[in-house]
Design a protein around this motif. Structure first.
Motif, PDB file in Angstrom:
ATOM      1  N   ALA B  27       0.687  -1.225  -0.040  1.00  0.00           N
ATOM      2  CA  ALA B  27      -0.001  -0.237   0.062  1.00  0.00           C
ATOM      3  C   ALA B  27       0.814   1.362  -0.019  1.00  0.00           C
ATOM      4  O   ALA B  27       1.831   1.124   0.750  1.00  0.00           O
ATOM      5  N   ALA B  29       0.637   5.093   1.195  1.00  0.00           N
ATOM      6  CA  ALA B  29      -0.746   5.844   2.186  1.00  0.00           C
ATOM      7  C   ALA B  29      -0.010   7.308   2.442  1.00  0.00           C
ATOM      8  O   ALA B  29       1.276   7.651   2.321  1.00  0.00           O
ATOM      9  N   ASN B  36      -5.150   5.389   1.685  1.00  0.00           N
ATOM     10  CA  ASN B  36      -4.230   4.794   0.770  1.00  0.00           C
ATOM     11  C   ASN B  36      -4.437   5.662  -0.569  1.00  0.00           C
ATOM     12  O   ASN B  36      -5.580   5.960  -0.885  1.00  0.00           O
ATOM     13  N   SER B  39      -3.338   0.454  -3.364  1.00  0.00           N
ATOM     14  CA  SER B  39      -3.109  -0.778  -2.601  1.00  0.00           C
ATOM     15  C   SER B  39      -3.163  -2.095  -3.190  1.00  0.00           C
ATOM     16  O   SER B  39      -4.039  -2.115  -4.454  1.00  0.00           O
ATOM     17  N   ASP B  49      -5.473  -1.839   3.749  1.00  0.00           N
ATOM     18  CA  ASP B  49      -6.116  -0.388   4.096  1.00  0.00           C
ATOM     19  C   ASP B  49      -6.018  -0.119   5.710  1.00  0.00           C
ATOM     20  O   ASP B  49      -5.598   0.670   6.114  1.00  0.00           O
TER      21      ASP B  49
END
Lengths: 207, 126
Positions: B27, B29, B36, B39, B49
């Protein structure tokens, strides 16, 4: 009557005396190993010795005989093993000897962030805040692993390595996830593989 | 499949999926919000997440500690979390504005490969 020629005996409180003591002070006896030696030179009214974790805790905690929260069972030495304070001191000394550029080495209780024992060989970093930071990091990471796992048990946290441009923080969970052995190093003076091997050895010493 | 080829973050995620054996999840972020940008997960039992959202706290806690404790004059670069059978890696990109989160199976990959692949692909996210 005090007799100076009386043979030296180790005083051990009987179970009734212990029960009476608990009623007076409200102090609940933690799970002590059955072979816990009673201090021979103390007055008979003394409470039984608390686990070494409490003894080695920083002096900021008042020496009250009635701790509000029960001590975690893993902080007390396992029956038959050497006391935690001795093995910890040994393990931290090993680390100081093996790793040049060591800035901090410590054993911390994860739930509370209280350092059982900490060493700062170069006196650059403050031990207690670093210990608290490391314990909080482990708690947050466990929370993250718990929430990331869908429908299964979360993975068990073993080790965390934090790389800062001029420091390496290595954290290792020991004693069934209750305690945290952590070090801070200068990466210019010690390499990461050496540090991991030394930390593994120290973790084995603590058990 | 929560990424788009049109963004640099999406292309980095796609590149990592192609290059890394034993990938569990990846992911990218935003460090401020914890949300995110891209991902992907290969496992039904791992949510990238949630991992990114909660690891945002871990990253922010470390950044705070560096600043408030005057612990170091350096910058936070990456974090490695070892759990049973897996490595989880966090690498800060864009001076800590974003981070990449990567979970790999430790039987299929070694740490050096995972770090190197992450370093290569995170360089393109800007």
């Amino acid at each position: 009557m005090f007799n100076p020629f009386r043979p030296k005996t180790v005083w051990q409180p009987s179970s009734e005396e212990l029960a009476a003591e608990e009623q007076v002070s409200g102090y609940t006896t933690p799970d002590l190993p059955p072979v816990a030696p009673a201090p021979p030179l103390q007055a008979p009214a003394a409470v039984p010795p608390p686990p070494p974790a409490a003894v080695a805790a920083p002096a900021a905690v008042p020496p009250a005989p009635a701790p509000q929260r029960p001590m975690p069972a893993a902080a007390a030495p396992a029956a038959g093993a050497a006391p935690l304070s001795t093995t910890t001191a040994q393990a931290l000394e090993q680390l100081v000897v093996k790793l040049p550029g060591l800035l901090f080495a410590g054993l911390t209780e994860i739930e509370t962030g209280v350092a059982v024992r900490g060493r700062t060989p170069s006196d650059i970093l403050p031990a207690a805040p670093i210990a608290r930071f490391h314990a909080e990091l482990v708690r947050l990471e466990r929370l993250a692993l718990k929430h990331a796992a869908k429908g299964t048990a979360p993975e068990e946290l073993r080790e965390i390595l934090v790389t800062i441009s001029d420091q390496l923080h290595l954290l290792r969970v020991v004693r069934d996830g209750q305690l945290l052995l952590s070090i801070v190093l200068d990466p210019r003076l010690s390499s990461l593989p050496t540090a991991r091997v030394a930390l593994q050895a120290a973790a084995n010493t603590i058990g | 499949m929560a990424y788009s080829d049109a963004t640099p973050a999406g292309r980095a995620v796609k590149g990592i999926i192609a290059d890394l054996p034993g990938l569990i999840a990846v992911a990218i972020a935003d460090t401020d919000s914890g949300m995110n940008l891209a991902s992907h997960s290969n496992s039904d039992h791992f949510s990238p997440d949630m991992a990114a959202a909660y690891n945002t706290q871990v990253v922010q806690h470390s950044l705070n500690a560096i600043n408030t404790l005057h612990m170091s004059n350096g910058t936070l670069e990456d974090m490695l979390i070892t759990v049973t059978g897996q490595y989880h890696l966090i690498k800060l990109i864009n001076d800590g504005a974003m981070f990449m989160y990567l979970a790999v199976n430790s039987l299929d990959t070694n740490l050096a490969i995972a770090r190197e692949v992450m370093r290569q692909h995170s360089a393109g996210v800007n």
